[in-house]
Scaffold this active site. Sequence first.
Site, PDB file in Angstrom:
ATOM      1  CE  LYS A 109      -0.846   0.063   5.028  1.00 43.53           C
ATOM      2  NZ  LYS A 109      -0.269   1.373   5.334  1.00 43.53           N
ATOM      3  CG  ASP A 110       3.645   2.196   2.805  1.00 46.67           C
ATOM      4  OD1 ASP A 110       2.597   2.821   3.032  1.00 46.67           O
ATOM      5  OD2 ASP A 110       4.296   1.594   3.687  1.00 46.67           O
ATOM      6  NE  ARG A 162      -7.739   3.109   3.343  1.00 48.09           N
ATOM      7  CZ  ARG A 162      -8.010   2.309   4.376  1.00 48.09           C
ATOM      8  NH1 ARG A 162      -9.234   1.832   4.549  1.00 48.09           N
ATOM      9  NH2 ARG A 162      -7.063   1.955   5.230  1.00 48.09           N
ATOM     10  NE  ARG A 163      -6.525   2.114   8.346  1.00 46.41           N
ATOM     11  CZ  ARG A 163      -5.233   1.870   8.520  1.00 46.41           C
ATOM     12  NH1 ARG A 163      -4.480   2.751   9.161  1.00 46.41           N
ATOM     13  NH2 ARG A 163      -4.692   0.770   8.044  1.00 46.41           N
ATOM     14  NE  ARG A 200       2.970   9.690  10.472  1.00 45.43           N
ATOM     15  CZ  ARG A 200       3.980  10.333   9.861  1.00 45.43           C
ATOM     16  NH1 ARG A 200       3.866  11.615   9.592  1.00 45.43           N
ATOM     17  NH2 ARG A 200       5.081   9.695   9.513  1.00 45.43           N
ATOM     18  NE  ARG A 212       0.576   4.618  13.417  1.00 46.16           N
ATOM     19  CZ  ARG A 212       0.161   4.686  12.167  1.00 46.16           C
ATOM     20  NH1 ARG A 212      -1.085   4.427  11.870  1.00 46.16           N
ATOM     21  NH2 ARG A 212       1.000   5.021  11.195  1.00 46.16           N
ATOM     22  CB  CYS A 232      -0.408   5.470  -0.322  1.00 46.72           C
ATOM     23  SG  CYS A 232       0.952   6.489   0.302  1.00 46.72           S
TER      24      CYS A 232
END
Length: 299
Positions: free
Chosen positions: A78-79, A123-124, A141, A147, A233
């Site tokens: 995805k990156d 997106r989330r 971040r 996290r 992305c």
Amino acid sequence: MPLTIASRGSQLALWQARWVSERLTSLGHECRIEIVKTTGDKITDVPLAQVGGKGLFTKEIEEALLDGRAHLAVHSLKDLPTELPAGLALAAVPEREDPHDAVVGRKLVDLPAGATVGTSSLRRAAQLRRLRPDLNIESIRGNVDTRLRKLDEGRYDAIVLAAAGLNRLGWAGRIAEILPAEMMCPAVGQGALAVETSSSGAGWDACAALDHAATHSAVAAERAFLRALGGGCQVPIGAYATVDDEGLHLVGLVIAPDGSAVVRGQREGPAAEAEAIGAALGANLLAEGARSILETTVQ
């Protein structure tokens, strides 16, 4: 001569690089891992959506491939930008982990109005705002362990992460809820690894055996969808493809950052036509209103 694997230095990135190294070693190749610090690793105090640009977590790694310091690189797919630099290619996409998003802390339905949910993904955040407009969505971040620590310190009531990363690092037990794609459409390529090499040579030849055909077709459709939309992305785009005996099924969406508008669709066809399916769905969504959402987002 050992194969040099370029990787970011995060706990998850190194897990992924070691996973690939172990499989190559089992095939008779000697490997070593070279840690490369990327632009995305250096910028830790700004939401990724505000940083802009493509290849935040891949540019320096690809430079190591191009100048011969590494034979292959392992990325979270995805990156990886949809357009690769000249001379580089996607040599293998191993079988995908769980592609869905996961809530850590408390299930969404159990969060009271005004609860704070952390995510680094536009997106989330957009889909959360559409699902629960009463929640307070804040940027978070850091690596996965960072996290989780921030959640444990009480800075957030819940956080949303990729299920794949939690599974790979042994933290599946911390998942409160897996969000189905119908509720939270995953990021393009989420849960899959990308093994990138030069277009020919030792890296390419060695890595071909790691490829999983069904996963490769699925992510090819998703990446073609993203390419057709002109997104990277860090834009509010989701896509999820599956491959079975009946062919390839792709769903995709473009959503406004505040969750106020969404355009979604789906398309099916033979797995061999994965890129054409993705491109066609992207064109469909642009014609149905996605273009105006994307133009607003990048301003």
